[in-house]
Motif scaffolding. Structure first.
Motif, PDB file in Angstrom:
ATOM      1  N   ASN A  61       8.885   3.655   6.217  1.00 47.20           N
ATOM      2  CA  ASN A  61       9.255   3.763   4.806  1.00 47.20           C
ATOM      3  C   ASN A  61       8.071   4.202   3.950  1.00 47.20           C
ATOM      4  O   ASN A  61       8.224   4.976   2.996  1.00 47.20           O
ATOM      5  CB  ASN A  61       9.805   2.426   4.305  1.00 47.20           C
ATOM      6  N   SER A  62       6.866   3.711   4.297  1.00 47.17           N
ATOM      7  CA  SER A  62       5.666   4.135   3.575  1.00 47.17           C
ATOM      8  C   SER A  62       5.418   5.624   3.776  1.00 47.17           C
ATOM      9  O   SER A  62       5.072   6.343   2.830  1.00 47.17           O
ATOM     10  CB  SER A  62       4.449   3.329   4.055  1.00 47.17           C
ATOM     11  N   TYR A  63       5.568   6.089   5.015  1.00 43.02           N
ATOM     12  CA  TYR A  63       5.444   7.531   5.285  1.00 43.02           C
ATOM     13  C   TYR A  63       6.470   8.312   4.449  1.00 43.02           C
ATOM     14  O   TYR A  63       6.163   9.356   3.876  1.00 43.02           O
ATOM     15  CB  TYR A  63       5.684   7.816   6.761  1.00 43.02           C
ATOM     16  N   ALA A  64       7.688   7.785   4.390  1.00 46.88           N
ATOM     17  CA  ALA A  64       8.772   8.481   3.673  1.00 46.88           C
ATOM     18  C   ALA A  64       8.434   8.657   2.204  1.00 46.88           C
ATOM     19  O   ALA A  64       8.618   9.727   1.631  1.00 46.88           O
ATOM     20  CB  ALA A  64      10.077   7.702   3.829  1.00 46.88           C
ATOM     21  N   GLN A  65       7.921   7.591   1.574  1.00 44.43           N
ATOM     22  CA  GLN A  65       7.639   7.644   0.145  1.00 44.43           C
ATOM     23  C   GLN A  65       6.517   8.609  -0.207  1.00 44.43           C
ATOM     24  O   GLN A  65       6.489   9.162  -1.308  1.00 44.43           O
ATOM     25  CB  GLN A  65       7.278   6.248  -0.368  1.00 44.43           C
ATOM     26  N   SER A  66       5.590   8.815   0.738  1.00 46.52           N
ATOM     27  CA  SER A  66       4.472   9.716   0.461  1.00 46.52           C
ATOM     28  C   SER A  66       4.672  11.104   1.044  1.00 46.52           C
ATOM     29  O   SER A  66       3.762  11.931   1.004  1.00 46.52           O
ATOM     30  CB  SER A  66       3.164   9.108   0.996  1.00 46.52           C
ATOM     31  N   GLY A  67       5.857  11.359   1.599  1.00 44.45           N
ATOM     32  CA  GLY A  67       6.160  12.705   2.082  1.00 44.45           C
ATOM     33  C   GLY A  67       5.599  13.033   3.445  1.00 44.45           C
ATOM     34  O   GLY A  67       5.543  14.210   3.834  1.00 44.45           O
TER      35      GLY A  67
ATOM     36  N   GLY B 227       6.660  13.227   6.430  1.00 42.33           N
ATOM     37  CA  GLY B 227       7.885  13.249   7.222  1.00 42.33           C
ATOM     38  C   GLY B 227       7.650  13.351   8.709  1.00 42.33           C
ATOM     39  O   GLY B 227       8.293  12.653   9.498  1.00 42.33           O
ATOM     40  N   GLN B 228       6.725  14.215   9.103  1.00 37.15           N
ATOM     41  CA  GLN B 228       6.481  14.414  10.533  1.00 37.15           C
ATOM     42  C   GLN B 228       5.954  13.145  11.184  1.00 37.15           C
ATOM     43  O   GLN B 228       6.360  12.768  12.287  1.00 37.15           O
ATOM     44  CB  GLN B 228       5.481  15.565  10.743  1.00 37.15           C
ATOM     45  N   GLU B 229       5.045  12.441  10.484  1.00 39.25           N
ATOM     46  CA  GLU B 229       4.504  11.183  11.007  1.00 39.25           C
ATOM     47  C   GLU B 229       5.605  10.131  11.139  1.00 39.25           C
ATOM     48  O   GLU B 229       5.629   9.352  12.101  1.00 39.25           O
ATOM     49  CB  GLU B 229       3.395  10.663  10.095  1.00 39.25           C
ATOM     50  N   ALA B 230       6.522  10.099  10.165  1.00 42.55           N
ATOM     51  CA  ALA B 230       7.639   9.144  10.214  1.00 42.55           C
ATOM     52  C   ALA B 230       8.533   9.414  11.413  1.00 42.55           C
ATOM     53  O   ALA B 230       8.950   8.487  12.125  1.00 42.55           O
ATOM     54  CB  ALA B 230       8.453   9.221   8.924  1.00 42.55           C
ATOM     55  N   VAL B 231       8.817  10.700  11.665  1.00 44.22           N
ATOM     56  CA  VAL B 231       9.664  11.075  12.807  1.00 44.22           C
ATOM     57  C   VAL B 231       8.981  10.725  14.118  1.00 44.22           C
ATOM     58  O   VAL B 231       9.610  10.211  15.055  1.00 44.22           O
ATOM     59  CB  VAL B 231      10.003  12.581  12.745  1.00 44.22           C
ATOM     60  N   GLU B 232       7.664  10.977  14.207  1.00 45.41           N
ATOM     61  CA  GLU B 232       6.915  10.658  15.438  1.00 45.41           C
ATOM     62  C   GLU B 232       6.940   9.162  15.718  1.00 45.41           C
ATOM     63  O   GLU B 232       7.099   8.741  16.870  1.00 45.41           O
ATOM     64  CB  GLU B 232       5.469  11.154  15.302  1.00 45.41           C
ATOM     65  N   LEU B 233       6.776   8.338  14.662  1.00 44.66           N
ATOM     66  CA  LEU B 233       6.813   6.881  14.844  1.00 44.66           C
ATOM     67  C   LEU B 233       8.215   6.433  15.240  1.00 44.66           C
ATOM     68  O   LEU B 233       8.377   5.547  16.094  1.00 44.66           O
ATOM     69  CB  LEU B 233       6.361   6.183  13.563  1.00 44.66           C
TER      70      LEU B 233
ATOM     71  N   TYR C  79       0.831  -1.205   0.000  1.00 52.70           N
ATOM     72  CA  TYR C  79       0.000   0.000   0.000  1.00 52.70           C
ATOM     73  C   TYR C  79       0.868   1.259   0.000  1.00 52.70           C
ATOM     74  O   TYR C  79       0.534   2.250  -0.650  1.00 52.70           O
ATOM     75  CB  TYR C  79      -0.943  -0.006   1.209  1.00 52.70           C
ATOM     76  N   GLY C  80       1.995   1.202   0.701  1.00 53.22           N
ATOM     77  CA  GLY C  80       2.896   2.350   0.721  1.00 53.22           C
ATOM     78  C   GLY C  80       3.443   2.659  -0.652  1.00 53.22           C
ATOM     79  O   GLY C  80       3.482   3.820  -1.073  1.00 53.22           O
ATOM     80  N   LYS C  81       3.838   1.609  -1.405  1.00 54.00           N
ATOM     81  CA  LYS C  81       4.395   1.814  -2.740  1.00 54.00           C
ATOM     82  C   LYS C  81       3.322   2.127  -3.781  1.00 54.00           C
ATOM     83  O   LYS C  81       3.645   2.507  -4.898  1.00 54.00           O
ATOM     84  CB  LYS C  81       5.203   0.584  -3.156  1.00 54.00           C
ATOM     85  N   SER C  82       2.055   1.959  -3.389  1.00 50.60           N
ATOM     86  CA  SER C  82       0.956   2.350  -4.272  1.00 50.60           C
ATOM     87  C   SER C  82       0.435   3.739  -3.916  1.00 50.60           C
ATOM     88  O   SER C  82      -0.501   4.231  -4.540  1.00 50.60           O
ATOM     89  CB  SER C  82      -0.195   1.335  -4.174  1.00 50.60           C
ATOM     90  N   GLY C  83       1.025   4.340  -2.897  1.00 51.71           N
ATOM     91  CA  GLY C  83       0.608   5.679  -2.496  1.00 51.71           C
ATOM     92  C   GLY C  83      -0.612   5.701  -1.602  1.00 51.71           C
ATOM     93  O   GLY C  83      -1.131   6.776  -1.288  1.00 51.71           O
TER      94      GLY C  83
END
Length: 650
Positions: free
Chosen positions: A352-358, A360-366, A323-327
């Motif tokens: 990584n899914s957060y990273a690919q869709s931009g 960033g803040q959610e990725a840092v929080e996780l 799902y991450g690579k499908s956006g």
């Protein structure tokens, strides 16, 4: 039955055996507990029954009671109980049982005892102890040595597994089907195709060439050695292939870049009424991720739910990745939050899914939550979160995380980690800091310098680009991407003579520029478009749709940005070339096709989206009232109502 009226001991033993044969373990145990006297045979029967029925904990408790009642265990007892300890992973208990064996004077050289002991230590990962026991056994047999081989392969010591196998052959012991179903895996993990082929030949000569388990291991071995066509040949000669064999082939196809073939094989497998397991499903989901086949991925997700395997960690990680690579970051998050337990693999997939869709803040929080929860972060975790910071332009957070990687982590930053920071600094316009960071790396590779070269292009730093290109070409003289990058930098600066020189240099080096192309999946069929290519069967309609869109968005203020035309053309020719970029054609086709899920259109591109197309798609998302999801070579862009999720940072 009361103890006073209990039948003769031998009859009691026969009754217990009858209960066990009928599968009534509880009835056998009740009778066992009522016996006034018990022979060692009775104890062994009961302990063995527990182990065979997956009740190894009960077997161990009965063994411990046996010892307390001063009943001396024999060779058969130990051979059974060693398996129970290995099943339960009870290392200390297994070693105590080994010690008792020595005290009682039971011979380790006994085939059953020796094999059981070697197998137990091998499963514990105590391979040195397993080898010591093996070396003490007077008459080594195939069971004992196969246990040692399996132990080595399961713990990644494949060279030692091959050594033991060669010992088996050297001393004239005939390998059995268990041996031949284990040793090819070691060859595959080592990429040792020569030894693998020799073992295949020996397997056939020994009469085990048609055993399904042996063929399955050959399928795995050949695919791991990159000989996927040989895997297919073995599979085609296996009419009785089971689920494990099918899964081995499907996995091998994915690992060798044959994703479409793997999905076709999966369909064939399902048509034969074979229910996929977690490994099968995670492999085909990876195939969907690589091919960005969202609709097929959704169908496999339905199968996952039907089989009840949605909480399996590898399946969960594969779903998140798909799902991450499908956006579809929303679906990735739903899958992630539905999992009972989270480990580093699952969290890495979500970051990584957060990273690919931009996001960033959610990725840092996780990432921060992961650290607070005490889940150990690995190199992939840091790479994913730094990539997320780079994609979202989070310089402060990225710098903090990179510093913690250098200072606090047990890991050494890799060139990939440095590349993320170089990209983050470069996109923020801090090119000198990015260059100084590269100089901290002992042996900077071509990727680091190319990352800096990309930043030079963004900020139009021609002189710095020339200097950086020299470094890149020192490492890789025939790097076509480098020549294209510098050519584009010259074109953006209007230095057309330099562009011509770069083209001549590329021609002399026989380098070719990868053409830009975009594709879209409609009704499970992929349609691919190239810039200026209107050869599609619906080309006339696409052209009309492009014209209609252009007229609509121009009324809202869209103006073609000719700075992104990297050819020496006049103004009108530049505008016309922008109209037919591949992503624009793909989106126009998507709007024409009336895609079932009419709330969004999803396209993919092999290169980064250009600035003019990015601006064009923002306007189109507004006039069409559709969400447009575009994945380029770097990341996903989610366009809604005239805005992009990247915040114009990409």
């Amino acid at each position: 039955m009361h103890k006073s009226g209990f039948p003769h001991l031998s009859l009691g033993n026969k009754l217990i055996q009858a209960y066990i044969k009928c599968g009534d373990i509880e009835g056998a145990r009740n009778l066992f507990d009522e016996m006034p006297q018990r022979h060692i045979v009775t104890w062994n029967s009961m302990i063995s029954a527990y182990v065979r029925h997956g009740l190894s904990g009960e077997a161990i408790r009965l063994f411990e009671r046996m010892c307390l009642e001063s009943v001396f265990a024999d060779e058969f007892t130990f051979s059974i109980v060693f398996k129970a300890f290995s099943d339960m992973g009870r290392v200390y208990g297994g070693r105590k049982a080994h010690g008792l064996l020595v005290v009682l004077g039971v011979e380790v050289s006994n085939a059953f005892v020796g094999s059981g002991l070697v197998d137990m230590y091998a499963k514990f990962g105590r391979l040195r102890d397993a080898r010591l026991v093996s070396d003490c056994v007077v008459e080594k047999d195939v069971v004992l040595l196969t246990a040692l081989i399996v132990g080595y392969t399961q713990h990644g010591e494949n060279c030692k597994a091959l050594e033991v196998f060669r010992d088996v052959v050297a001393v004239g012991i005939k390998a059995n089907d268990f041996t031949f179903s284990s040793i090819p895996i070691a060859c595959g993990d080592l990429g040792d195709r020569r030894s693998g082929m020799q073992i295949h030949g020996l397997m056939v000569k020994s009469g085990y060439g048609d055993v399904v388990a042996c063929k399955t291991s050959l399928v795995t071995m050949y695919s791991k050695c990159g000989l996927i066509d040989d895997s297919l040949k073995v599979f085609e000669r296996c009419p009785d292939a089971n689920l494990v064999t099918w899964t081995a082939l499907i996995t091998g196809l994915v690992q060798n870049g044959r994703e479409e073939s793997s999905l076709l094989m999966f369909k064939q497998m399902v048509s034969k009424s074979l229910n996929p397991n977690a490994f099968t499903l995670s492999s085909v989901l990876r195939a969907c991720s690589v091919l960005t086949m969202y609709e097929q991925g959704q169908q496999i997700h339905c199968i996952v739910l039907k089989t009840g395997l949605h909480r399996e960690r590898y399946v969960g990680a594969a779903l998140i990745d798909m799902y991450g690579k499908s956006g579809s970051i929303g679906m990735a998050r739903i899958v992630f939050e539905s999992l009972d337990k989270c480990d580093v693999v699952l969290i890495n997939s979500m970051i990584n899914s957060y990273a690919q869709s931009g996001y960033g803040q959610e990725a840092v929080e996780l990432f921060d939550h992961m650290r607070k929860s005490g889940i150990e972060q690995n190199a992939v975790t840091f790479l994913s979160v730094l990539s997320a910071c780079s994609n979202a332009g989070l310089l402060e957070e990225g710098s903090r995380i990179f510093s913690s990687l250098q200072r606090d982590s047990k890991l050494d930053p890799s060139t990939d980690h440095y590349a993320c920071m170089v990209d983050l600094l470069g996109r923020a316009g801090r090119l000198k800091e990015a260059e100084n960071l590269i100089k901290q790396v002992e042996e900077p590779d071509v990727v680091l310098w190319r990352t800096l070269l990309s930043a030079c292009r963004i900020h139009g730093k021609v002189e710095m680009a020339r200097r950086v290109m020299t470094r890149v070409l020192e490492l890789d003289k025939k790097n076509d991407g480098t020549h294209v990058l510098l050519s584009n930098i010259y074109a953006s600066a209007g230095e057309w003579n330099e562009v011509s020189n770069m083209k001549i240099a590329m021609k002399n080096l026989k380098l070719k520029k990868s053409p830009g192309m975009s594709w879209i999946e409609v009704d499970r069929e992929v349609h691919t478009f190239m810039a200026g290519d209107l050869s599609h069967p619906r080309a006339t309609e696409i052209n009309e749709e492009l014209k209609r869109l252009r007229e609509k968005i121009e009324t809202l203020g869209y103006v073609p940005d000719v700075r992104f035309v990297l050819q020496d053309l006049n103004e009108e020719q530049k505008k016309r070339s922008l109209y037919y970029h591949s992503e624009k054609i793909a989106i126009a086709f998507g709007l024409l096709s009336n895609i079932r899920n009419s709330t969004f259109i999803r396209i993919f591109k092999n290169l980064r989206v250009c600035g003019d197309c990015h601006n064009w798609i923002k306007f189109v998302s507004k006039v069409s009232q559709r969400e447009i999801i575009a994945r380029d070579a770097k990341r996903f862009h989610h366009f809604r109502d005239g805005m992009c999720s990247c915040g114009d940072h990409w």
